[in-house]
Design a protein around this motif. Structure first.
Motif, PDB file in Angstrom:
ATOM      1  N   UNK A  50       0.827  -1.218   0.000  1.00  0.00           N
ATOM      2  CA  UNK A  50       0.000   0.000   0.000  1.00  0.00           C
ATOM      3  C   UNK A  50       0.858   1.264   0.000  1.00  0.00           C
ATOM      4  N   UNK A  51       1.959   1.238  -0.746  1.00  0.00           N
ATOM      5  CA  UNK A  51       2.810   2.408  -0.895  1.00  0.00           C
ATOM      6  C   UNK A  51       3.849   2.603   0.183  1.00  0.00           C
ATOM      7  N   UNK A  52       3.826   1.787   1.219  1.00  0.00           N
ATOM      8  CA  UNK A  52       4.802   1.891   2.309  1.00  0.00           C
ATOM      9  C   UNK A  52       5.908   0.872   2.140  1.00  0.00           C
ATOM     10  N   UNK A  53       7.148   1.300   2.346  1.00  0.00           N
ATOM     11  CA  UNK A  53       8.288   0.395   2.257  1.00  0.00           C
ATOM     12  C   UNK A  53       8.254  -0.583   3.426  1.00  0.00           C
ATOM     13  N   UNK A  54       8.338  -1.884   3.109  1.00  0.00           N
ATOM     14  CA  UNK A  54       8.364  -2.926   4.139  1.00  0.00           C
ATOM     15  C   UNK A  54       9.452  -3.935   3.802  1.00  0.00           C
ATOM     16  N   UNK A  55       9.930  -4.612   4.819  1.00  0.00           N
ATOM     17  CA  UNK A  55      10.873  -5.711   4.624  1.00  0.00           C
ATOM     18  C   UNK A  55      10.061  -6.960   4.300  1.00  0.00           C
ATOM     19  N   UNK A  56      10.158  -7.440   3.080  1.00  0.00           N
ATOM     20  CA  UNK A  56       9.351  -8.599   2.684  1.00  0.00           C
ATOM     21  C   UNK A  56       9.823  -9.884   3.343  1.00  0.00           C
ATOM     22  N   UNK A  57      11.032  -9.892   3.891  1.00  0.00           N
ATOM     23  CA  UNK A  57      11.505 -11.092   4.598  1.00  0.00           C
ATOM     24  C   UNK A  57      10.805 -11.257   5.944  1.00  0.00           C
ATOM     25  N   UNK A  58      10.257 -10.151   6.475  1.00  0.00           N
ATOM     26  CA  UNK A  58       9.576 -10.185   7.774  1.00  0.00           C
ATOM     27  C   UNK A  58       8.052 -10.117   7.653  1.00  0.00           C
TER      28      UNK A  58
END
Length: 162
Positions: free
Chosen positions: A52-60
């Motif tokens: 949703x447009x927010x940077x996230x760590x996909x590993x977590x």
């Protein structure tokens, strides 16, 4: 469990455990390989994508947490033939050395420019802090973000859609 995802504007259905990291689904099930496995602990940023447009760590990020939300990967910003503004700026500034961190860097920078299209150097440094570059191209990365910011401002001044 069958999970339906919106990734880069396309609907995908995968079979995965709800707690499977989004990174694994992106790479293994959808063959979207820009996000990289770095540390697996959310400490390097190589796996950064947008939810949703927010940077996230996909590993977590568990894949179940993305149901009903928009996931964007580097592949969703442009192509090799037609790179997005930020991707082109990274190319022009030769911001990649080994390239391992660059997808995550671009995704984090894209989230910054989406809410602050004209950031200061300090704002860039603060925003980019969670992502690591072990090759030391930080100055080129900052220049690339500033270049993209200038291009976006030029488009905005002309009334162009970006």
């Amino acid at each position: 469990m069958t999970i339906s995802l919106d990734v880069n504007g396309e609907r995908h259905t995968v079979t995965a455990s709800p707690d499977t990291p989004l990174l694994y689904v992106l790479r293994d099930d959808l063959q979207l390989n820009a996000a990289k496995y770095g540390c697996g602990l959310g400490q390097c940023g190589a796996c950064t994508v947008h939810v949703d447009g927010n940077a996230v760590f996909s590993c977590l990020t568990p894949v179940a947490a993305t149901v009903g939300r928009r996931v964007t990967t580097l592949e969703g910003l442009g192509t090799a033939e037609k790179p997005g503004i930020l991707q082109q700026a990274f190319i022009d500034e030769q911001a990649a050395q080994c390239g391992y961190c660059i997808a995550g860097m671009i995704m984090r920078a894209q989230s910054l420019l989406s809410y602050n299209p004209s950031p200061s150097d300090e704002e860039i440094r603060q925003h980019m802090q969670p992502n690591l570059c072990r090759c030391g191209t930080h100055y080129r990365i900052i220049r690339a973000i500033k270049r993209a910011s200038a291009v976006l401002a030029n488009h905005q001044n002309k009334g162009d859609a970006t």
